[in-house]
Design an enzyme around this catalytic site. Structure first.
Site, mmCIF file in Angstrom:
data_model
loop_
_atom_site.group_PDB
_atom_site.id
_atom_site.type_symbol
_atom_site.label_atom_id
_atom_site.label_comp_id
_atom_site.label_asym_id
_atom_site.label_seq_id
_atom_site.Cartn_x
_atom_site.Cartn_y
_atom_site.Cartn_z
ATOM 1 N N TRP A 153 36.655 43.860 42.451
ATOM 2 C CA TRP A 153 37.964 44.332 42.916
ATOM 3 C C TRP A 153 38.409 45.657 42.310
ATOM 4 O O TRP A 153 39.393 46.234 42.732
ATOM 5 C CB TRP A 153 39.052 43.284 42.618
ATOM 6 C CG TRP A 153 38.932 42.609 41.291
ATOM 7 C CD1 TRP A 153 38.399 41.372 41.065
ATOM 8 C CD2 TRP A 153 39.319 43.112 40.005
ATOM 9 N NE1 TRP A 153 38.425 41.082 39.722
ATOM 10 C CE2 TRP A 153 38.994 42.126 39.043
ATOM 11 C CE3 TRP A 153 39.915 44.302 39.560
ATOM 12 C CZ2 TRP A 153 39.224 42.285 37.672
ATOM 13 C CZ3 TRP A 153 40.139 44.465 38.209
ATOM 14 C CH2 TRP A 153 39.807 43.468 37.284
ATOM 15 N N LYS A 177 30.826 42.047 51.509
ATOM 16 C CA LYS A 177 31.933 41.135 51.175
ATOM 17 C C LYS A 177 32.657 41.673 49.941
ATOM 18 O O LYS A 177 32.139 41.602 48.829
ATOM 19 C CB LYS A 177 31.440 39.723 50.888
ATOM 20 C CG LYS A 177 32.640 38.764 50.847
ATOM 21 C CD LYS A 177 32.479 37.579 49.937
ATOM 22 C CE LYS A 177 32.982 37.751 48.544
ATOM 23 N NZ LYS A 177 34.420 37.920 48.356
ATOM 24 N N GLU A 252 24.829 45.082 39.440
ATOM 25 C CA GLU A 252 25.646 45.945 38.573
ATOM 26 C C GLU A 252 26.661 45.041 37.895
ATOM 27 O O GLU A 252 27.614 44.595 38.534
ATOM 28 C CB GLU A 252 26.361 47.007 39.415
ATOM 29 C CG GLU A 252 25.433 48.013 40.074
ATOM 30 C CD GLU A 252 24.707 48.890 39.083
ATOM 31 O OE1 GLU A 252 25.263 49.180 38.016
ATOM 32 O OE2 GLU A 252 23.570 49.271 39.373
ATOM 33 N N CYS A 286 33.602 48.819 34.432
ATOM 34 C CA CYS A 286 32.385 48.229 33.870
ATOM 35 C C CYS A 286 31.876 49.082 32.707
ATOM 36 O O CYS A 286 31.277 48.575 31.775
ATOM 37 C CB CYS A 286 31.328 48.092 34.944
ATOM 38 S SG CYS A 286 31.045 49.603 35.853
ATOM 39 N N GLU A 387 32.919 40.980 27.220
ATOM 40 C CA GLU A 387 33.651 41.952 28.026
ATOM 41 C C GLU A 387 35.076 41.471 28.299
ATOM 42 O O GLU A 387 35.275 40.370 28.798
ATOM 43 C CB GLU A 387 32.927 42.155 29.358
ATOM 44 C CG GLU A 387 33.563 43.226 30.204
ATOM 45 C CD GLU A 387 32.869 43.411 31.533
ATOM 46 O OE1 GLU A 387 32.676 42.415 32.238
ATOM 47 O OE2 GLU A 387 32.514 44.558 31.849
HETATM 48 P P1 NDP Z 1 33.136 38.394 40.030
HETATM 49 O O1 NDP Z 1 31.761 38.235 39.523
HETATM 50 O O2 NDP Z 1 34.114 37.322 39.836
HETATM 51 O O3 NDP Z 1 33.094 38.660 41.606
HETATM 52 C C1 NDP Z 1 32.314 39.675 42.201
HETATM 53 C C2 NDP Z 1 32.136 39.370 43.672
HETATM 54 O O4 NDP Z 1 31.317 38.216 43.819
HETATM 55 C C3 NDP Z 1 33.439 39.065 44.400
HETATM 56 O O5 NDP Z 1 33.386 39.594 45.698
HETATM 57 C C4 NDP Z 1 33.425 37.555 44.429
HETATM 58 O O6 NDP Z 1 34.214 37.015 45.447
HETATM 59 C C5 NDP Z 1 31.951 37.294 44.683
HETATM 60 N N1 NDP Z 1 31.496 35.939 44.359
HETATM 61 C C6 NDP Z 1 32.049 35.041 43.507
HETATM 62 N N2 NDP Z 1 31.310 33.902 43.477
HETATM 63 C C7 NDP Z 1 30.264 34.099 44.315
HETATM 64 C C8 NDP Z 1 29.144 33.307 44.712
HETATM 65 N N3 NDP Z 1 28.954 32.084 44.227
HETATM 66 N N4 NDP Z 1 28.259 33.831 45.586
HETATM 67 C C9 NDP Z 1 28.435 35.065 46.063
HETATM 68 N N5 NDP Z 1 29.474 35.857 45.751
HETATM 69 C C10 NDP Z 1 30.378 35.390 44.876
HETATM 70 O O7 NDP Z 1 33.639 39.770 39.424
HETATM 71 P P2 NDP Z 1 35.072 40.412 39.524
HETATM 72 O O8 NDP Z 1 35.422 40.636 40.965
HETATM 73 O O9 NDP Z 1 36.007 39.645 38.667
HETATM 74 O O10 NDP Z 1 34.808 41.866 38.905
HETATM 75 C C11 NDP Z 1 34.860 42.123 37.547
HETATM 76 C C12 NDP Z 1 33.463 42.230 36.994
HETATM 77 O O11 NDP Z 1 32.722 43.210 37.698
HETATM 78 C C13 NDP Z 1 33.456 42.674 35.554
HETATM 79 O O12 NDP Z 1 32.683 41.780 34.783
HETATM 80 C C14 NDP Z 1 32.774 44.027 35.564
HETATM 81 O O13 NDP Z 1 32.034 44.343 34.460
HETATM 82 C C15 NDP Z 1 31.940 43.976 36.796
HETATM 83 N N6 NDP Z 1 31.735 45.332 37.294
HETATM 84 C C16 NDP Z 1 30.510 45.930 37.164
HETATM 85 C C17 NDP Z 1 30.317 47.242 37.552
HETATM 86 C C18 NDP Z 1 28.985 47.906 37.403
HETATM 87 O O14 NDP Z 1 28.742 48.881 38.123
HETATM 88 N N7 NDP Z 1 28.109 47.484 36.515
HETATM 89 C C19 NDP Z 1 31.410 48.026 38.107
HETATM 90 C C20 NDP Z 1 32.636 47.321 38.177
HETATM 91 C C21 NDP Z 1 32.786 46.006 37.811
HETATM 92 P P3 NDP Z 1 35.693 36.489 45.094
HETATM 93 O O15 NDP Z 1 36.443 37.649 44.602
HETATM 94 O O16 NDP Z 1 36.172 35.984 46.371
HETATM 95 O O17 NDP Z 1 35.514 35.421 44.043
#
Ligand code: NDP
Length: 495
Positions: A153, A177, A252, A286, A387
């Site tokens: 997000w 998604k 990522e 991140c 984190e």
């Molecule tokens: P999440 O891991 O909670 O969610 C990421 C995505 O995965 C969302 O769209 C989520 O949907 C979806 N998702 C959740 N459960 C499943 C599943 N079982 N199967 C498939 N998809 C699923 O992360 P956040 O959205 O909370 O983001 C924060 C995290 O992202 C931090 O840990 C951060 O470090 C990382 N991040 C990494 C970056 C990088 O480039 N390395 C950049 C930015 C962030 P839903 O929201 O509907 O649960």
């Protein structure tokens, strides 16, 4: 209240469940729109659209140069200040990122589309001087197949570009998604790509909860590759599910990046870099430089400077031009940040700034956290190892270069690192010794569409940006063609 449907096959599509989720403006603390609550049926529809677009529709017959031109037009649309401003405002409203930062991001995002537009027709196979007589051997570089892109997000439009621009340049079609907490900007942008002449079905956006629509997408037999940005916990689940279908993955994930300040650094620059590295985007990055490693000889002095600068940061309405820190994006994340602050205190870290929710005039929505600095942190504490994804900095002292390397590398993550020094030899040594996908020297948070970004260790798999990213969406096919004039005398002997 605005209603967002899925974007499938070039059209707005109502969710098959007829159910919706509210999407909340974290600053106003109120729902401002609703998004489709997708399920497996919607995932099937979107994957079928992507598959048809890729293998049957115009995308499959376009030359790489023609695909590149479409990507270029997408870049042009994003460069149009009206589109950029509209998208920036929508994302800012949806996830609370300050508008000034969104405007900066949107100024640069077109560059991703232009860069991969240019790369689309530069993907070449090879001719191999093969060790067989009368044989021509070559490799073809082919698109990997339908891609499922799952994003977090904190920067939806940036992730859209990072994933979709190289995927499309490679000839793939995508089902994206976004996070349930911030889906609107991705939906708006997907619809805009139609104006660029992107054929229907090449980009689809479906929304909803991870388990309800993310999982079916990951498990779908017609999805060949998953490119994921999110937490390491969800990433591991997705990786496991992908392994069952032998799918390709790009991950990522999180980070606990060290920002390392040596006594010989330009301390003015370093101070700005450290503050921007942890308090930019309210620390919801991140690559946040969440561990400040500072040489003991300057630790006290540097900490005071930091506190002085961080204390002045202006919290407020993300849409207001003078706001520097917006709210935390969503309630679960807000609770998580506060839990970590409490954990740090109970572990004995000394809170020298902030350390509590921020309240007061202009701070609506109840999701603000004070810029927080902990001193006297040891690298074993949870606040140094895990984190937080919020505006919380941990300060850890070190003596020597080797100490800095040891502490810097002593986490499960390896996404980014910062080094501040005026000594070129030290800069080179540190760049080599740090186990991170991206090392910044005398700068922090500098990104380029040309420079690969990705994690070592548990920060991820694969790379986004740069030439490497397009290869993440390609498979190598080898072709061997016999030029023999007659059949071999003994067909059972290997040639
Ligand atoms: P999440 O891991 O909670 O969610 C990421 C995505 O995965 C969302 O769209 C989520 O949907 C979806 N998702 C959740 N459960 C499943 C599943 N079982 N199967 C498939 N998809 C699923 O992360 P956040 O959205 O909370 O983001 C924060 C995290 O992202 C931090 O840990 C951060 O470090 C990382 N991040 C990494 C970056 C990088 O480039 N390395 C950049 C930015 C962030 P839903 O929201 O509907 O649960």
């Amino acid at each position: 209240m605005k209603t967002y449907q899925h974007w499938i096959n070039g059209a707005h599509v109502t969710p098959s469940s007829s159910q919706w989720l509210e999407t909340v403006d974290p600053y106003q603390g109120a729902a401002w729109a609703r998004i489709a609550r997708g399920n497996a049926e919607d995932a099937n529809l979107a994957v079928a659209a992507a598959r048809d677009a890729m293998y049957k529709g115009p995308w499959s017959t376009m030359t790489a140069s023609q695909r590149g031109k479409v990507l270029r037009r997408i870049g042009d649309l994003l460069s149009d200040s009206r589109n950029a401003q509209r998208l920036a405002e929508i994302e800012s409203r949806d996830n609370g990122k300050i508008l000034a930062e969104m405007q900066g991001q949107l100024k640069y995002i077109p560059e991703f589309w232009y860069y991969y537009a240019g790369l689309a027709d530069k993907v070449e196979g090879t001719v191999i001087p093969v060790d067989k007589a009368d044989m021509l051997a070559m490799t073809l570089r082919e698109p990997v197949g339908v891609v499922a892109a799952i994003t977090a997000w904190n920067s939806p439009l940036q992730f859209f570009a990072l994933k979709c621009a190289p995927a499309l340049a490679a000839g793939c079609a995508v089902v994206l998604k976004p996070s349930e907490f911030a889906s609107a900007s991705s939906l708006e942008f997907a619809a805009l790509t139609q104006e660029a002449g992107l054929p229907a079905g090449v980009i689809n956006v479906v929304t909803g909860l991870g388990q309800e629509i993310g999982t079916p997408l990951v498990e779908h037999p017609d999805v060949a590759k998953i490119t994921f940005t999110g937490s390491d916990r969800t990433g591991a689940k997705v990786y496991e599910a992908a392994a069952r279908g032998m799918k390709r993955v790009g991950m990522e994930l999180g980070g606990k990046s060290p920002n390392i300040v040596f006594a010989d650094a330009d301390l003015d620059q370093a101070c700005v870099g450290v503050v921007a590295g942890i308090f930019g985007a309210a620390g919801q990055m991140c690559t946040a430089g969440s561990r400040l490693l500072v040489q003991n000889s300057i630790r006290q002095k540097f900490t005071e400077r930091l506190i002085e600068m961080a204390r002045k940061l202006r919290l407020g309405d993300p849409l207001s031009a003078d706001t520097e820190i917006g709210p935390i994006s969503n309630p679960p994340q807000y609770e998580k940040v506060l839990r970590y602050i409490e954990a740090a205190k109970s572990e004995g870290a000394r809170c020298v700034l902030g350390g509590a929710p921020a309240t007061g005039q202009g701070l609506k929505g109840g999701l603000f956290v004070q810029p927080t600095i902990f001193a006297d942190v040891t690298n074993q504490m949870r606040i140094a190892q895990e984190e937080v994804f919020g505006p919380v900095l941990s300060i850890i002292g070190f003596e020597s270069e080797q100490d800095a390397i040891d502490i810097g590398n002593d986490v499960i993550y390896g996404l980014a690192a910062g080094v501040w020094t005026q000594d070129i030899g030290r800069a080179i040594r540190m760049s080599k010794a740090l186990r991170a996908g991206l090392v910044w020297v005398n700068t922090y948070r500098a990104y380029s569409c040309m420079v690969p970004l990705g994690g070592m260790k548990q920060s991820g798999l694969g790379r986004e940006s740069g030439i490497e990213a397009i290869h993440e969406f390609l498979e190598t096919k080898s072709v061997m063609i016999s030029a023999a004039a007659a059949a071999p005398a003994n067909p059972f002997l290997q040639r």
